[in-house]
Every structure is written in C-alpha cells, then in structure tokens.
Motif scaffolding. Structure first.
Motif, PDB file in Angstrom:
ATOM      1  N   ASP A  60       7.446  -4.940   1.215  1.00  0.00           N
ATOM      2  CA  ASP A  60       7.588  -6.147   0.401  1.00  0.00           C
ATOM      3  C   ASP A  60       9.019  -6.164  -0.120  1.00  0.00           C
ATOM      4  O   ASP A  60       9.387  -5.360  -0.983  1.00  0.00           O
ATOM      5  CB  ASP A  60       6.580  -6.140  -0.753  1.00  0.00           C
ATOM      6  CG  ASP A  60       6.510  -7.477  -1.486  1.00  0.00           C
ATOM      7  OD1 ASP A  60       7.506  -8.231  -1.438  1.00  0.00           O
ATOM      8  OD2 ASP A  60       5.475  -7.752  -2.121  1.00  0.00           O
ATOM      9  N   PHE A  98       1.536  -1.310   1.275  1.00  0.00           N
ATOM     10  CA  PHE A  98       2.980  -1.494   1.156  1.00  0.00           C
ATOM     11  C   PHE A  98       3.617  -0.146   0.792  1.00  0.00           C
ATOM     12  O   PHE A  98       3.593   0.279  -0.356  1.00  0.00           O
ATOM     13  CB  PHE A  98       3.302  -2.585   0.133  1.00  0.00           C
ATOM     14  CG  PHE A  98       2.898  -3.942   0.629  1.00  0.00           C
ATOM     15  CD1 PHE A  98       3.815  -4.745   1.288  1.00  0.00           C
ATOM     16  CD2 PHE A  98       1.596  -4.397   0.485  1.00  0.00           C
ATOM     17  CE1 PHE A  98       3.444  -5.981   1.784  1.00  0.00           C
ATOM     18  CE2 PHE A  98       1.214  -5.635   0.977  1.00  0.00           C
ATOM     19  CZ  PHE A  98       2.142  -6.434   1.632  1.00  0.00           C
ATOM     20  N   ALA A 355       7.203  -8.067   7.893  1.00  0.00           N
ATOM     21  CA  ALA A 355       6.846  -7.034   6.924  1.00  0.00           C
ATOM     22  C   ALA A 355       7.037  -5.623   7.462  1.00  0.00           C
ATOM     23  O   ALA A 355       6.763  -4.657   6.743  1.00  0.00           O
ATOM     24  CB  ALA A 355       5.396  -7.211   6.485  1.00  0.00           C
TER      25      ALA A 355
END
Length: 409
Positions: A60, A98, A355
């Motif tokens: 992120d 993440f 991502a």
C-alpha cells in the motif's frame, strides 16, 4: 528456518495469469525454489494452501497509520498515545496481506512514524515494513494547514501546521533538510489543495513552479524521492516538471495530463476507493452526517470531474501503483481499493500488479513484489481466484513476511 508451501495456484506478480499449481520453498527468509512436486527438506514446515491463490505480499503506497477518519482527534493526544493506538492498526494491515506500506504523513509534530518504522524493522512490534514521509510540507493555508479548524487555544506553537509549513524557496529548502535529517525515506508536499483541508480547493496549485523545483532538487541532492498530494491539472503539471517520482491522487487530472505523466515515467497512486466513495455519495445526506460541510461541498462541486477522471486513468497507459489513503477511512478496509479500481475499468491483473511488482518499482524495492528464487519471501494467499473475483483480496488467509508466518488459514 525452512518452509514448504504446497497446493496453491501461484502468480509471480509479473505475468498476466497464474502459472498453475506450484510449490514454493522458503529458506532463511528467501525463496529458493518454485516448482511442481518439491520434496520437503528434513525439518521443513509444510503448509498446505490448496484452493488458494498465492501472490507476492501486497504493498500500500499511500497510508496514514497514525491518522483516523476523525482527523482532529489526534490533536488532543500525546505522541506516545498516538503511537500506542497505531500498534493494532499495523497488525491489521499486515494481516490484510500488506507486507509493505509507504506512510505519507503522520498526525503529530513528533516523528513517531519513523520510530514505528524502526521498531518493526527490529522485530519489536508486528507490522508491515514501512517507508515514511513524516510530515506533509505545505504552504500556509494549503492542504497541510489545519490551523483554521482548531480553536484559538490550540493556535500557539508548536503545532503541526507550523511544523510542516514552508513558504518560499529558502523556507522550503530548510524544511526538506529537516525532514531528511530526522530520517525520512520520502518527502511529501502539497502541490494543490484538497478535499479534507478547510482553507483551500483541490484545483488550486499551492506552490509556484520555482518552489516545487527547489523542493524536489533539495531532496534529490540528498538522495530522497519526492511525491506530492495533488488533485488538479496545474498542480500535477508543475510537479511533473519539477521531477517528482509519483503523484498521489491525481483524480482531477485530464487525459492530456495523464499522457504527460506517462511520457515522463511518473507513477500515479490514484486512491480511488475513498475518493470515488465520497464522490458517488456527494448528494446523500445520511452519508455526510457528522462530516465537514466544506468537504461535502467540494465533492458536490467536482463530482462529475472525479468520476470522469477515474475513466481517464483506466484508459491510460500510465504506471498505476496501489495506494489507499487508509486513515481517511478505517485501515481494515484498505483492501477495498482493489474492487474500486476494477469498478472503473482497470483490469484485475493491472490492479494486482499495481500492488506488487509495479509498487515495488515505485518504491525502489528490488527484492520484493515478485515471487522468484532469490527474492525476499513476502508471500500471501487468498481463497479462490482474484483474477475472476477481485473481492477475494479482502479474504487473505495466509501472510508470510521475510519467511516468517504471521497468519495461517
């Protein structure tokens, strides 16, 4: 430590489709082999991920781990209280899959995001690895200046608005050097106004070309990349001419300006979930209850341009890196950026690359973002197939960071 992951469909972060069912051998924090039918070495832990899709750990590129949706709430807390309140947020982000975040502005005059970054790196607390821009360098009255939202009793220094405030080339130069002296990985500045700030407009460019040139050149001389908070066309163009590495938001940029960014190799971090959610609900009274009227007015004014801008991004060739603005909404919802991107016409594979491999390119993390022998073992798994159902990105069941398992199915 040796771990063998078996039974999952594996996507390496680069190709346009998964390779099929593969095993992954992880030794001492790195991937050593990806193949079919790898025999388990003596003493290895074997984890069966059948029915899951394995991908590189998500990144992120735009978070605010010390900020919550009630932005002004942090103004009444100490730096220590803010850091302690951030610990479960960091764990949540990691368990969402993440393994890396770039944090672009804290809520405190202190440099506690740098301390959190270092504590994670040392293994003292659980969370994603962090790259940090501690504060938003902003013109007075610009996006980083919330002083007009505070009562008179909070106006005396030191305050966050004055810490990050810098007008004119000399003051800007000093502010950049101060952030880098403290340990900043990135420099962030306000190139335009914003929606959540009380005293500006998202289309207004709040720094001159000379000021932006000075800011970026000062950071470049000291080896730091720069990214701006930026919505409107003129601010984007000035920032690109100054030499920034990425643009944060860019939701009001025209198709022509996006082409300019693509030509210059500048990445876009479009933060579409939070922006489009507010824009699509601009006329919903219930949605805006207990939210600032000035923010709603801006979204009503720019609603059409924001929705059109998302289509321009999907149709462009620009390098999109995944970023959410988590903190402007609950951090646990940051995965929703994936379906938001797909809803505007961005393909699932482009969103997933944003991502992983593309995010790693933006952040300069050459050992991450791709599953391949020799790479750091940041590996996640989710049930089902995100290439046909992007919603499964919100159901991450397995998280490995640097060879250590943090979440199991």
């Amino acid at each position: 430590m040796t771990t063998l992951l078996t039974g999952a469909t594996v996507w390496d972060g680069l190709k346009d489709a998964p390779a099929g069912v593969r095993d992954i051998l992880v030794e001492d924090g790195r991937i050593t082999r990806i193949d079919e039918g790898i025999p388990a070495p003596d003493g290895a832990e074997v984890i069966d991920l059948s029915g899951h899709t394995v991908t590189p750990g998500f990144m992120d590129c735009h978070t605010h781990v010390t900020i919550t949706p009630d932005i002004t709430a942090a103004f009444g807390r100490s730096a220590t209280a803010t850091a302690l309140a951030t610990l479960p947020i960091l764990r949540t982000l990691l368990h969402n899959g993440f393994t890396t975040v770039r944090d672009l502005t804290g809520s405190d005059p202190a440099y506690n995001t740098l301390d959190l970054r270092d504590a994670i790196a040392e293994g003292l607390i659980e969370g994603p690895r962090m790259l940090v821009a501690p504060h938003l360098i902003s013109a007075r009255g610009g996006h980083g200046d919330f002083s007009s939202a505070l009562g008179d009793q909070y106006q005396s220094p030191p305050r966050l608005a004055e810490l990050a405030a810098a007008d004119g080339c000399d003051e800007i130069r000093t502010r950049v050097r101060t952030e880098i002296r403290a340990g900043a990985d990135w420099i962030k500045f306000g190139a335009t106004g914003g929606f959540s700030s009380p005293s500006d407009e998202p289309t207004q460019a709040t720094y001159t070309q000379d000021e932006m040139d000075t800011l970026v050149a000062t950071a470049r001389d000291l080896g730091r990349p720069v990214t701006p908070h930026c919505y409107g066309d003129e601010g984007v163009r000035r920032a690109v001419r100054a030499g920034v590495r990425s643009i944060e938001h860019g939701n009001l940029a025209t198709a022509g300006t996006l082409r300019m960014m693509a030509d210059q190799g500048v990445y876009l971090v479009p933060t579409q979930f939070t922006v489009l959610n507010d824009a699509r609900n601009a006329d919903d009274d219930a949605f805006w209850k207990r939210k600032p009227l000035y923010k709603r007015r801006k979204f009503q004014l720019h609603q059409k341009e924001l929705l059109d801008g998302a289509e321009h991004v999907a149709a462009s060739d620009i390098k999109i890196a995944f970023g959410t603005d988590a903190g402007m909404f609950p951090h646990a919802e940051n995965w929703r950026e994936f379906p938001a991107m797909v809803s505007t016409g961005i393909t699932p594979v482009r969103a997933l690359k944003a991502a992983t491999s593309v995010a790693a390119e933006l952040l300069g993390l050459d050992d991450l973002g791709v599953l391949a022998p020799g790479r750091i073992a940041d590996i996640i798994a989710m049930p089902g197939d995100p290439f046909t159902d992007i919603e499964v990105t919100g159901k991450v069941a397995f998280v490995m960071k640097e060879g250590t398992v943090h979440k199991r199915p």
